[in-house]
Motif scaffolding. Structure first.
Motif, short mmCIF file in Angstrom:
data_model
loop_
_atom_site.label_atom_id
_atom_site.label_comp_id
_atom_site.label_asym_id
_atom_site.label_seq_id
_atom_site.Cartn_x
_atom_site.Cartn_y
_atom_site.Cartn_z
N THR B 101 44.15 8.10 49.22
CA THR B 101 43.74 7.56 47.92
C THR B 101 44.74 7.92 46.84
N VAL B 102 44.66 7.19 45.73
CA VAL B 102 45.52 7.43 44.58
C VAL B 102 45.41 8.89 44.15
N LEU B 103 44.16 9.37 44.07
CA LEU B 103 43.94 10.74 43.64
C LEU B 103 44.68 11.74 44.54
N GLU B 104 44.54 11.55 45.84
CA GLU B 104 45.18 12.48 46.77
C GLU B 104 46.70 12.38 46.70
N ASN B 105 47.20 11.16 46.50
CA ASN B 105 48.64 11.00 46.34
C ASN B 105 49.16 11.77 45.12
N ASP B 119 40.89 23.72 43.73
CA ASP B 119 40.73 22.30 44.00
C ASP B 119 40.26 21.55 42.77
N ARG B 120 39.31 22.20 42.06
CA ARG B 120 38.74 21.49 40.92
C ARG B 120 39.78 21.28 39.82
N GLU B 121 40.54 22.34 39.55
CA GLU B 121 41.62 22.23 38.56
C GLU B 121 42.59 21.14 38.95
N ALA B 122 42.97 21.13 40.23
CA ALA B 122 43.94 20.16 40.72
C ALA B 122 43.42 18.76 40.48
N LYS B 123 42.15 18.55 40.84
CA LYS B 123 41.56 17.23 40.71
C LYS B 123 41.50 16.83 39.23
N HIS B 124 41.12 17.80 38.41
CA HIS B 124 41.01 17.54 36.98
C HIS B 124 42.36 17.11 36.41
N ARG B 125 43.39 17.88 36.76
CA ARG B 125 44.72 17.60 36.25
C ARG B 125 45.19 16.22 36.71
N ALA B 126 44.91 15.91 37.98
CA ALA B 126 45.32 14.62 38.53
C ALA B 126 44.60 13.48 37.83
N MET B 127 43.29 13.67 37.58
CA MET B 127 42.52 12.60 36.93
C MET B 127 43.05 12.34 35.52
N GLU B 128 43.42 13.40 34.82
CA GLU B 128 44.01 13.26 33.48
C GLU B 128 45.22 12.35 33.53
N LEU B 129 46.09 12.64 34.51
CA LEU B 129 47.33 11.87 34.61
C LEU B 129 47.05 10.43 35.02
N ALA B 136 42.43 4.81 35.82
CA ALA B 136 41.24 5.63 36.04
C ALA B 136 40.26 4.96 36.99
N ASP B 137 40.15 3.62 36.90
CA ASP B 137 39.18 2.94 37.75
C ASP B 137 39.70 2.73 39.17
N ARG B 138 40.96 3.11 39.40
CA ARG B 138 41.54 2.89 40.74
C ARG B 138 41.75 4.20 41.50
N ALA B 139 41.24 5.28 40.96
CA ALA B 139 41.56 6.61 41.51
C ALA B 139 41.24 6.72 43.00
N GLN B 151 51.34 0.83 41.74
CA GLN B 151 51.83 1.86 42.65
C GLN B 151 52.88 2.73 41.98
N GLN B 152 53.77 2.07 41.18
CA GLN B 152 54.80 2.86 40.54
C GLN B 152 54.19 3.78 39.50
N ARG B 153 53.10 3.34 38.87
CA ARG B 153 52.46 4.21 37.89
C ARG B 153 51.81 5.41 38.57
N VAL B 154 51.28 5.17 39.78
CA VAL B 154 50.74 6.30 40.57
C VAL B 154 51.87 7.28 40.85
N ALA B 155 53.04 6.72 41.23
CA ALA B 155 54.18 7.58 41.55
C ALA B 155 54.60 8.40 40.33
N ILE B 156 54.51 7.79 39.13
CA ILE B 156 54.86 8.53 37.92
C ILE B 156 53.86 9.65 37.68
N ALA B 157 52.57 9.33 37.88
CA ALA B 157 51.55 10.37 37.73
C ALA B 157 51.82 11.51 38.69
#
Lengths: 459, 238
Positions: B101-105, B119-129, B136-139, B151-157
């Motif tokens: 998933t986008v989030l895991e990437n 894990d929670r911090e990591a997820k939080h930080r990733a969701m922010e980005l 956000a709706d594609r996480a 996809q490129q925006r995911v890569a930037i995140a």
């Protein structure tokens, strides 16, 4: 911090496996089949090995025969069993005080004629003993009737159990239970018939046997220490019909004037104690035979009050030949199974290596990316190694369950004996983990050595 | 302060018996907060320079200082750690993990960090980005369900998750149509402007390079003329 990294790497590996569940499960299938085969083989092997051991033990492989030593007079020895040193109390003491001995029974031997109606037969074995004899010989199943009891032994009751050969020779196939046979003109009531046991290692018919309480044989039949000589010669009753009486007189000449009753009373024979001919004991297990021998030797030396410089006044024999057969059979079995196990696990391992190599090639870009964003060589190595080991261990676990199921099914369907082997389970877990490490290492190492620039450009 | 300082970097590849010099003495410095475009024809050595800047490769000779630290002598493991903490990569072909998933990437680089992050911090930080790049709706979608621009925006995140001081983009718009290219480049400009992240962008497309504040030309392994603030003057450097 290091711990975090290791934990995350393991999770990454699990995620990677979940991304391609079909391939992971097909790869694990090699290990599943290998481990299941090993478990089934080991369980069937152990089952049959236990059965073989029981069969050989049935032949008396863990039996120990204690015989009294030799009597000697003026430099002339008379051979084993001639000195009267063993007592029935020795037998009881062996059972009670030697932990390696499972059961023990005293034996008084006789060799004489057994008569039923108009038939007679001289059995190979007429043993006076206790009910424990059958436990020692692992012969507790009776064809008919029951074994005589301890109280029969205490009361010197005239009861006996007979083997299948005697049933055939004397009773012509009729049921002998409740009938009376005569042994040296003493009537013995047959209370039971032993199950068939066949020949022993020496080829002697073990069913040609009559068992009676040792007290009865000792006091009513032999009257003295038994010898293997045919004691029927001294029975009366046949001289009248013997037409060759003049040629072969069967009455013994008396060389000395017979003692009168007064004389006999004046010179009593020195009766020291009740002696028996042999003690038959069985060790708790095949491996404990040497221990049992040591314990019995120590106990009997104490009981017979032998000084340290004096030699043993008894002999202990074990069935070395049979023991050797037994151990070589089971080690052959184990080696055979081990080689089968190795082959199937190596095949499974090669399967793992193959898939991991393909996986590394296929995921070159992924490896490159992981390296670019900060994975070290050893992180990549660890990830692929964990993937291989997880596949192997999961495969191993499923294989154990499958193997157990199959062996249960085999027991159920084919009635083959199987035995759950904890050692097999533990070793197959260890072996599948090490197969994972050994066969997973090369692909993982290859992955960790990739150049990130090349890997990122890989198409 | 100079974020990057290159001093007489040489890189020579050995192809069999023949030595192929690719970089022939490159010296340059990039300040913190700069937005630089590296331009050059194919074979000019810009990819090699990019690899050295990204600590993926070591120069044959010369010195490379990153945040004042000499890193041309670092071990492979130390360079991996530096890449993880200080440099974010954006590639031409996105390089997202498939069936993930986008989030895991986006979380992926945190796998290799030395920070004790939960894990929670990591997820939080990733969701922010992910929110910041507008996905956000594609996480929980997988890359195959996203368009190239997404996809490129995911890569930037993903490149930003470890709060790097340098963002290296290698032809980030090479696989995108002009409209999404503009979006992605706008995002770079915004990141550079708002967050002060230093960006080095490798491209051969002058229209892309125009978005940078400074263009460095490379040809035949040496630096040509540098062009400052082309977008301000509206000139397009050829």
């Amino acid at each position: 911090m290091k711990f975090f990294r290791v934990l995350r790497t393991i999770r990454t590996a699990l995620k990677a496996l979940r991304r391609n569940p079909l391939r992971a499960s097909l790869t694990a299938l090699g290990i599943i089949i290998g481990v299941a085969a090993v478990i089934v083989m080991m369980e069937i092997g152990r089952g049959s090995s236990v059965t073989i051991q029981r069969t050989i033990a049935n032949m008396g492989a863990n039996n120990l025969l204690v015989m009294s030593g030799t009597a000697a007079s003026g430099g002339v020895t008379f051979g084993a069993g001639t000195v009267m040193t063993l007592t029935p109390e020795d037998a009881a003491a062996i059972l009670k005080e030697c932990p390696a001995v499972r059961s023990a029974a005293p034996i008084v031997r006789a060799r004489t004629q057994v008569i039923y109606e108009n038939k007679n037969w001289v059995p190979v074995f007429i043993y006076g003993t206790t009910p424990d004899y059958l436990i020692v010989r692992e012969w507790t199943t009776m064809a008919q009737g029951e074994m005589f009891t301890e109280s029969d032994v205490r009361n010197a009751n005239k009861v006996c159990v007979i083997g299948q050969t005697l049933v055939r020779e004397l009773f012509n196939g009729q049921s002998p239970v409740g009938k009376e046979v005569r042994v040296k003109n003493i009537s013995f009531k047959v209370v039971g018939v032993l199950s068939s046991k066949g020949a022993n290692m020496m080829g002697m018919d073990q069913d040609d046997i009559l068992l009676a309480p040792w007290t009865t044989i000792k006091y009513r039949v032999t009257g003295s220490s038994a010898t293997t000589a045919n004691q029927s010669a001294s029975t009366s009753g046949s001289s009248e019909v013997n037409t060759l009486n003049n040629l072969y007189p069967n009455t013994t000449l008396s060389l000395y004037p017979e003692k009168s009753a007064t004389q006999q009373a004046d010179t009593p024979l020195p009766v020291r104690f009740t002696n028996i001919d042999q003690i038959l004991a069985s060790a708790k297990s095949f491996q404990e035979i040497p221990l049992a021998i040591r314990q019995i030797t120590q106990l009997l030396r104490e009981r017979h009050r032998l000084q340290t410089h004096e030699p043993d006044d008894f002999n202990i024999r074990d069935m070395t030949e049979m023991s050797k057969t037994l151990s070589s059979t089971s080690s052959l079995m184990t080696n055979l199974l081990l080689s089968v196990a190795l082959i199937s696990l190596i095949v499974g391992g090669v399967g793992i290596m193959n898939i991991m190599l393909v996986s590394v090639t296929e995921r070159t870009r992924e490896i490159g990316l992981r390296m670019a964003i900060g994975a070290r060589g050893r992180d990549i190595l660890r990830q692929f190694l964990v993937e291989a080991v997880v596949m192997c261990l999961t495969g191993g676990a499923i294989g154990i369950l499958l193997g157990q199921g199959i062996s249960k099914l085999i027991t159920f369907m084919l009635r083959w004996p199987t035995e759950t082997s904890l050692a097999a389970i533990i070793s197959s877990v260890l072996v599948s983990a090490s197969v994972g490490i050994i066969f997973g290492f090369y692909p993982a190492w290859k992955a960790s050595r990739l150049d990130p620039i090349e890997a990122l450009r890989y198409e | 302060m100079n974020l990057i300082e290159l001093q007489a970097i040489y890189k020579t590849y050995h192809v069999g018996e023949i030595d192929v010099p690719v970089l022939k003495g490159i010296s340059l410095s990039v300040d913190q907060g700069e937005f630089v475009a590296l331009m050059g024809a194919s074979g000019s050595g810009k990819s090699t320079l990019m690899n050295i800047l990204g600590c993926l490769d070591r120069p044959t000779s010369g010195r490379y200082f990153f945040e004042g630290r000499e890193i041309s002598t670092l071990s492979a493991d130390d360079r991996a750690l530096l890449r993880n903490h200080k440099i974010g990569f954006v590639f031409q072909n996105f390089n997202l993990l498939p069936r993930t998933t986008v989030l895991e990437n986006v979380i992926l680089p945190l796998t290799y960090t030395n920070e004790p992050i939960t894990d929670r911090e990591a997820k939080h930080r990733a969701m922010e980005l992910i929110k910041r790049v507008g996905l956000a709706d594609r996480a929980h979608h997988e890359p195959s369900q996203l368009s190239g621009g997404q996809q490129q925006r995911v890569a930037i995140a993903r490149a930003l998750i470890n709060r790097p001081s340098l963002l290296l983009a290698d032809e980030p718009t090479g696989n995108l149509d002009s409209h999404t290219s503009q979006e992605v480049l706008a995002m770079f400009e915004q990141l550079n402007h708002e967050k002060g992240i230093t960006i080095i962008l490798v491209t051969h497309d002058p229209n892309v390079a125009r978005h940078a504040k400074r263009i460095i030309y490379i040809s035949d392994g040496v630096i040509g003329n540098s062009d400052f603030r082309p977008s301000d003057s509206g000139r397009v450097a050829i």
